[in-house]
Design an enzyme around this catalytic site. Structure first.
Site, mmCIF file in Angstrom:
data_model
loop_
_atom_site.group_PDB
_atom_site.id
_atom_site.type_symbol
_atom_site.label_atom_id
_atom_site.label_comp_id
_atom_site.label_asym_id
_atom_site.label_seq_id
_atom_site.Cartn_x
_atom_site.Cartn_y
_atom_site.Cartn_z
ATOM 1 C CE LYS A 22 37.640 13.334 5.684
ATOM 2 N NZ LYS A 22 38.470 13.042 6.856
ATOM 3 C CE LYS B 232 35.543 4.968 5.597
ATOM 4 N NZ LYS B 232 36.399 5.829 6.447
ATOM 5 N NE ARG C 93 35.409 5.837 14.091
ATOM 6 C CZ ARG C 93 36.395 6.405 14.788
ATOM 7 N NH1 ARG C 93 36.330 6.474 16.114
ATOM 8 N NH2 ARG C 93 37.449 6.893 14.182
HETATM 9 N N1 BES Z 1 38.387 8.449 5.805
HETATM 10 C C1 BES Z 1 38.907 9.056 6.972
HETATM 11 C C2 BES Z 1 40.278 8.533 7.354
HETATM 12 C C3 BES Z 1 41.394 8.856 6.391
HETATM 13 C C4 BES Z 1 42.162 9.981 6.564
HETATM 14 C C5 BES Z 1 41.688 8.000 5.360
HETATM 15 C C6 BES Z 1 43.199 10.248 5.687
HETATM 16 C C7 BES Z 1 42.730 8.274 4.493
HETATM 17 C C8 BES Z 1 43.482 9.393 4.651
HETATM 18 C C9 BES Z 1 37.971 8.808 8.152
HETATM 19 O O1 BES Z 1 36.622 8.727 7.838
HETATM 20 C C10 BES Z 1 38.123 9.981 9.062
HETATM 21 O O2 BES Z 1 37.767 11.050 8.674
HETATM 22 N N2 BES Z 1 38.663 9.720 10.243
HETATM 23 C C11 BES Z 1 38.878 10.749 11.188
HETATM 24 C C12 BES Z 1 38.426 10.240 12.532
HETATM 25 C C13 BES Z 1 38.339 11.315 13.577
HETATM 26 C C14 BES Z 1 37.225 12.259 13.270
HETATM 27 C C15 BES Z 1 38.131 10.638 14.906
HETATM 28 C C16 BES Z 1 40.364 11.066 11.194
HETATM 29 O O3 BES Z 1 41.179 10.150 11.031
HETATM 30 O O4 BES Z 1 40.714 12.227 11.321
HETATM 31 ZN ZN ZN Z 2 36.165 8.113 5.955
HETATM 32 MN MN MN Z 3 35.678 10.617 7.783
#
Ligand code: BES
Ligand code: ZN
Ligand code: MN
Length: 497
Positions: free
Chosen positions: A275, A263, A349
């Site tokens: 975010k 990724k 994903r």
């Molecule tokens: N890149 C993030 C995941 C992440 C979070 C990596 C903190 C490192 C540190 C990923 O793209 C993301 O935002 N995931 C979300 C998924 C949710 C929206 C289902 C998450 O983990 O909150």
């Molecule tokens: Zn991400």
């Molecule tokens: Mn994300």
């Protein structure tokens, strides 16, 4: 830092490192130094709580009777402890103890417990490797750091009877370290410097080592129908890229290649599902999976691994703008499956869906292992100690678990299952891109599984381990390079001819 190997001889300058075994037991070297220094070692031990316990240290400054500026006594514990990983930890700790000492040179004198000289040469190579890995620093943007605050140590020599053997062994380890450093470099870089085009250019640099590199741009990906990846990219002014790297180290092999997929979200704002501001800067390392795959390809090519390996990275920036994808949008992936994008922050994903499908479609690999900073939920589950491992393949799971323990890059197996998969069903399309909050890392993995076409597959969620929040023996605080050593080991131990 320069790492060298030489036959045992007292150094003329710099710091000298010698082992002391548990219960304050001196080996031959420490005993000799104690004599030369009029008992300085014995007195220092008596005045301290240092007993030779594994990885404890005691520093003696400017002892009378030797040329060395200082002697670092290193706790060897029980001598049978000296496995490669043990020696790496020692090297890393030695570097940390002496880096800012003022000395520019240091010498580690390794001695065998009972003449096990072959094992000692291996330990010597790994001690040098550990020190090298710990010496990494990403300081190119620190223009005002005072000379006094910078590390002084530039050269480490490991003394061992079989110095030339150690030197040969070290060559391969150094190649892997260069891969780790490349990963750490690109993961440390901010989003204004590393974005899809520039990260693709870094990958293209590997062609110097004999890696074949191909870069797909937006047009090519559109033609291939990669609607899932492209939907993520459409809110950014940066053009997305997909990079396909091929290392053909076993040209005569009839086996299908191994494939590693990363990724590469060069910055993840979350998109329209934006975010919160606090900590968002960390999302510069949301390309960690791709960084690992690129570093791994460098390591494999650098040491001329006898295996055929594919590396694929999907590079995009996840931004909110007038053209960004909206929650509720439905995209069609390269596989033909449609996805309702409920949350634009579950973008990794979507990127991997098209990478995985493309990989199995084009290369029919023996297996696919993907790496991704995919979910915050894996950090809740495992903290920063293990990567999450998801796979239906028990053989690969066992191999990865064992390699992880050897390398100190541990993985912890998580479940997969139909009940989790059902959470992805939606009335509007073939699937949605998020399940609920419960088991968020598992539903993310189930989403990826839908794009593997039943090729043996492992997903490593490295969100908790791609960045080290504190110093560790062979990983300084910052981008860890997690996965390069683990996967290099997997290839070396099980898939080289
Ligand atoms: N890149 C993030 C995941 C992440 C979070 C990596 C903190 C490192 C540190 C990923 O793209 C993301 O935002 N995931 C979300 C998924 C949710 C929206 C289902 C998450 O983990 O909150
Ligand atoms: Zn991400
Ligand atoms: Mn994300």
């Amino acid at each position: 830092m320069k790492i060298g190997f030489a036959k045992p001889e007292l150094p003329k300058k710099g710091a000298l490192v010698v082992g002391v075994m548990e219960d304050r037991k001196f080996g031959a070297v420490a005993a000799d130094l104690d004599l030369r220094t009029g008992g300085a070692l014995t007195r220092a031990l008596e005045a301290s709580r240092f007993t030779g316990k594994a990885h404890k240290t005691l520093l003696i400054l400017a002892p009378y009777g030797v040329d060395a500026s200082r002697i670092l006594l290193y706790g060897m514990g029980k001598p049978e402890d000296m496995a490669p990983g043990w020696a790496e930890e020692m090297g890393g700790n030695v570097y940390a103890a002496l880096a800012g000492s003022g000395d520019t040179e240091a010498t580690i004198w390794l001695e065998a417990a009972e003449g096990k000289s072959e094992a000692l040469a291996i330990a010597a190579a790994h001690a040098g490797y550990g020190a090298l890995l710990r010496s990494y620093r990403f300081d190119k943007y620190r223009t005002k750091e005072k000379a006094d605050d910078k590390p002084t140590l530039k050269k480490l020599t490991v003394l061992v009877e079989q110095a030339s053997t150690a030197k040969k062994l070290f060559a391969d380890l150094e190649a892997v370290a260069e891969g780790v450093f490349l990963t750490r470099d690109v993961v440390s870089e901010p989003g204004n410097i590393i974005y899809p085009e520039t990260l693709a250019a870094v990958a293209e640099g590997l062609s110097e080592l004999g890696v074949e590199v191909q870069v797909l741009g937006q047009k090519e990906m559109k033609k291939l129908g990669m609607g899932a990846l492209l939907g993520v990219a459409q809110g950014s002014v940066r053009e997305p890229k997909m990079v396909i790297m091929q290392w053909k180290g076993a040209p005569k092999s009839k086996e299908p290649p191994l494939a590693f997929i990363g990724k590469g979200v060069t910055f993840d704002t979350g998109g329209i599902s934006i975010k919160p501001a606090g900590g968002m800067e960390e999302m510069k390392w949301d390309m960690g999976g791709s960084g690992t795959v690129i570093g791994l390809m460098k390591a494999l090519a650098g040491r001329k691994a006898k295996a055929n390996v594919i590396g694929i990275v999907g590079l995009v920036e996840n931004m909110p703008d007038g053209n960004a994808q909206r929650p509720g949008d439905i995209v069609t992936s390269m596989s033909g499956q449609t996805i309702e994008v409920i949350n634009t922050d579950a973008e990794g994903r979507l990127v991997l869906a098209d990478c995985l499908w493309y990989c199995q479609d084009r290369f029919k690999p023996r297996f696919m292992i993907d790496l991704a900073t995919l979910t915050g939920a894996i950090i809740v589950a495992l903290g920063h100690e293990h990567a999450g491992m998801f796979t239906g393949d028990d053989g690969l799971a066992d191999q990865l678990s064992a390699c992880g323990r050897e390398m100190g890059e541990t993985v912890w197996r998580m479940p997969l299952g139909d009940a989790y998969d059902k959470e992805l069903n939606t009335d509007s399309a073939d699937m949605k891109n998020v399940g609920g909050r419960p088991g968020g890392s598992v539903t993310a993995a189930m989403f990826l599984k839908r794009f593997t076409n039943d090729v043996p597959w492992v997903h490593l969620d490295i969100a908790g381990v791609a960045w080290a929040y504190k110093d560790k023996p062979i990983v300084p605080k910052g981008a860890s390079g997690f996965g390069v050593r683990l996967l290099d080991r997997l290839v070396a131990a099980h898939y080289e001819s």
